[in-house]
Design an enzyme around this catalytic site. Sequence first.
Site, PDB file in Angstrom:
ATOM      1  N   SER A  71      14.933 -10.115  53.117  1.00  0.00           N
ATOM      2  CA  SER A  71      14.407  -9.805  53.863  1.00  0.00           C
ATOM      3  C   SER A  71      13.925  -7.959  54.942  1.00  0.00           C
ATOM      4  CB  SER A  71      14.625 -10.816  55.401  1.00  0.00           C
ATOM      5  OG  SER A  71      15.647 -10.490  56.093  1.00  0.00           O
ATOM      6  N   ASN A  74      22.917 -10.424  60.341  1.00  0.00           N
ATOM      7  CA  ASN A  74      23.812  -9.430  60.475  1.00  0.00           C
ATOM      8  C   ASN A  74      24.979 -10.100  59.713  1.00  0.00           C
ATOM      9  OD1 ASN A  74      22.347  -7.573  63.112  1.00  0.00           O
ATOM     10  ND2 ASN A  74      21.833  -9.861  63.469  1.00  0.00           N
ATOM     11  N   SER A 102      19.043 -12.383  54.767  1.00  0.00           N
ATOM     12  CA  SER A 102      18.644 -11.919  56.285  1.00  0.00           C
ATOM     13  C   SER A 102      18.532 -10.632  56.574  1.00  0.00           C
ATOM     14  CB  SER A 102      18.641 -13.379  57.223  1.00  0.00           C
ATOM     15  OG  SER A 102      18.166 -14.500  56.471  1.00  0.00           O
ATOM     16  N   HIS A 103      17.775 -10.357  57.682  1.00  0.00           N
ATOM     17  CA  HIS A 103      17.708  -9.000  58.639  1.00  0.00           C
ATOM     18  C   HIS A 103      19.295  -8.361  58.799  1.00  0.00           C
ATOM     19  CE1 HIS A 103      18.831 -11.074  62.322  1.00  0.00           C
ATOM     20  NE2 HIS A 103      18.314 -11.943  62.025  1.00  0.00           N
ATOM     21  N   ASP A 104      18.976  -7.520  58.477  1.00  0.00           N
ATOM     22  CA  ASP A 104      19.837  -6.185  59.327  1.00  0.00           C
ATOM     23  C   ASP A 104      21.164  -6.756  58.255  1.00  0.00           C
ATOM     24  OD1 ASP A 104      18.275  -5.162  61.282  1.00  0.00           O
ATOM     25  OD2 ASP A 104      17.650  -6.899  62.295  1.00  0.00           O
TER      26      ASP A 104
END
Length: 210
Positions: free
Chosen positions: A118, A156, A136-138
């Site tokens: 993502s 994260n 997923s993000h970051d």
Amino acid sequence: MRKLIVWGAGGHAREIVWLCEELNIKVVGLLDERPHMKGLTVEGLPILGTLADIELLRDEVGIVCAGVGDPALKRRFALTTTSSGFRFAPPLIHPNVRWSRRNVIGAGSMIFEGAVISEQIRIGQHVILNRSVSVSHDSVIGDYVTLGPGVCLAGNVVIEAGAYIGIGASVREKIKVGSWSVVGGGAFVKDDIPEYCMAAGVPAVVKKNL
């Protein structure tokens, strides 16, 4: 794009060859350190030996070091490739991967079909994201990491260099898996995993130090 040569002659190397076929990239041969393998063929491709046997091709080919799943072996192949003056292949991303162009993907990394990568994700060099991986993000994935098929990372998450996450494992948000650790297949990681250890189970617990 340059022609490629792949380190490895086993099952994962054959999957790299298939990925290259999907991308219309020509693989001219495979590398294998075992002397008895030199001269054999795999999927119609010659096993060329080691880098010393392909000196004349140095300026013509890129080298794929992620033709094996073992992070330590990928690292050794990468160091040998650099010291021998060869260049790494660029990242190879299957056309069916969904990923944001705001992500950063390092040289020689392989992302297979069905993966979803993502937003604002950093992926190091010589990383393997196998089939149907979700990131997923970051999240941050270090050099030489291997994520098995179906691995899910929440947002994260940090996977440090050389870690191996087994098939179907899941890692919850804001968790760190330490460098050169192994997470067993099907595990659910809800707490940080230290470096140099093996963890497994639901929830994952450390089973032994490596």
